[in-house]
Design a protein around this motif. Structure first.
Motif, PDB file in Angstrom:
ATOM      1  N   GLY A   1      -1.803   1.444  -4.806  1.00 44.97           N
ATOM      2  CA  GLY A   1      -1.127   0.222  -4.395  1.00 44.97           C
ATOM      3  C   GLY A   1       0.013  -0.114  -5.339  1.00 44.97           C
ATOM      4  O   GLY A   1       0.100   0.431  -6.450  1.00 44.97           O
TER       5      GLY A   1
ATOM      6  N   TRP B   1       0.841  -1.190   0.000  1.00 44.98           N
ATOM      7  CA  TRP B   1       0.000   0.000   0.000  1.00 44.98           C
ATOM      8  C   TRP B   1       0.878   1.243   0.000  1.00 44.98           C
ATOM      9  O   TRP B   1       1.709   1.440   0.885  1.00 44.98           O
ATOM     10  CB  TRP B   1      -0.932  -0.019   1.205  1.00 44.98           C
ATOM     11  CG  TRP B   1      -1.877  -1.191   1.133  1.00 44.98           C
ATOM     12  CD1 TRP B   1      -2.973  -1.313   0.338  1.00 44.98           C
ATOM     13  CD2 TRP B   1      -1.762  -2.419   1.853  1.00 44.98           C
ATOM     14  NE1 TRP B   1      -3.571  -2.537   0.520  1.00 44.98           N
ATOM     15  CE2 TRP B   1      -2.845  -3.244   1.445  1.00 44.98           C
ATOM     16  CE3 TRP B   1      -0.868  -2.915   2.799  1.00 44.98           C
ATOM     17  CZ2 TRP B   1      -3.051  -4.513   1.952  1.00 44.98           C
ATOM     18  CZ3 TRP B   1      -1.057  -4.187   3.314  1.00 44.98           C
ATOM     19  CH2 TRP B   1      -2.146  -4.966   2.880  1.00 44.98           C
TER      20      TRP B   1
ATOM     21  N   VAL C   1      -5.830  -0.875   4.422  1.00 47.06           N
ATOM     22  CA  VAL C   1      -4.896  -0.098   3.602  1.00 47.06           C
ATOM     23  C   VAL C   1      -4.068   0.768   4.534  1.00 47.06           C
ATOM     24  O   VAL C   1      -4.551   1.779   5.064  1.00 47.06           O
ATOM     25  CB  VAL C   1      -5.651   0.769   2.576  1.00 47.06           C
ATOM     26  CG1 VAL C   1      -4.660   1.620   1.771  1.00 47.06           C
ATOM     27  CG2 VAL C   1      -6.480  -0.108   1.653  1.00 47.06           C
TER      28      VAL C   1
END
Length: 292
Positions: free
Chosen positions: A282, A192, A245
């Motif tokens: 990402g 992430w 995340v």
């Protein structure tokens, strides 16, 4: 006459039913190798394509990379799933955002072992950037390679930054395909990069089991109200997990079993859940090579 023929062939169908089923399975669904126990048929190493693979060269030893500062936690041993804190630094994340900003393209879905692709936003709605191999990017490649123990005949694929706007998602899928011929995408990292003001967008593994103290994992996975009580059994097995995340962190997993059959792990079925608010960035780090 036809009735006599059918009656006569029934014993043969019974005797050879497993062989017939295996044959039809291979014809109708060549990538459905999850239940096969036969050793896979190996082929010579395919041609290595530098446009897709981050091949090493003589200059890699001269790279001046930051000292690795990550911490790792084993989430699962079978399949191997490892969680990393601070896998990429703030400086590296900033660099990835800079080099990818102007080269995003609509994401596509590949078929037939990468031979064909198309865009289907119902399945995958994101943008992708195949980032240039700058020194900072090559340092991340080297780190990902080292985590895997410099395995024989395994190469890091070119790094791809993925951008998910509100509503962006990637439906459940495997990173591995058939592993035909003993070669395939042997492992995956989901890193992430950005998403500080994000709602939604977690990475879900609905078939993955968490064994042990779930409360300790709530820092990294979505738990909701299920672990508020002190009476929660720490040894209870729960199926399904959503990784939050958290910029800089990453999750790594092995895609194939090492039993010689070339079977992929069903537990690696995963999805990028829809982004409700904000933008998720990402980084995919995939490794291609020989399936052991």
């Amino acid at each position: 006459m036809f009735r006599i023929f059918v009656i006569a062939t029934l014993p043969l169908l019974f005797v050879f039913s497993s062989e017939i089923f295996s044959f039809l399975s291979g014809v109708l669904c060549p990538s459905c190798n999850c239940n096969s126990t036969k050793p896979m048929a190996r082929i010579p190493r395919p041609q290595l394509r530098p446009e897709f693979l981050a091949l090493e060269n003589g200059t890699d030893a001269t790279l001046e990379c930051e000292e690795d500062g990550y911490r790792m936690h084993v989430f699962s041993r079978e399949p191997l799933v490892v969680y990393f804190e601070d896998f990429v630094s703030a400086k590296e994340r900033e660099h990835l955002l800079d080099v990818s900003e102007k080269i995003y393209m609509p994401s596509t879905i590949t078929h037939n072992g990468g031979k064909t692709s198309d865009r289907n936003t119902k399945v995958r709605d994101s943008e992708v950037a195949l980032v240039p191999r700058t020194e900072e990017v090559r340092c991340i490649e080297r780190r990902a390679r080292a985590v895997q123990g410099w395995r024989e005949e395994v190469w890091i694929e070119r790094l791809r930054v993925q951008k998910y706007n509100p509503g962006g998602h990637y439906s459940h899928h495997f990173d591995w395909s058939s592993g035909r011929g003993g070669w395939g995408r042997v492992s995956s990292f989901m890193v992430w990069v950005d998403g500080e003001e994000l709602e939604g967008g977690g990475t879900e593994f609905p078939r993955l089991e968490l064994r042990g103290d779930r409360k300790k994992w709530c820092k990294f996975i979505e738990c909701g109200d299920e672990v508020v009580s002190e009476d929660v059994k720490t040894a209870e097995v729960r199926k399904g997990v959503v990784f939050k995340v958290i910029p800089g962190n990453a999750v790594y997993w092995e895609n194939f079993k090492s039993d010689g059959t070339g079977r992929g792990y069903n537990e690696t079925w995963h999805a990028g859940l829809p982004v409700k608010k904000g933008i998720k960035i990402g980084l995919n780090i995939w490794s291609y090579g020989r399936i052991d």
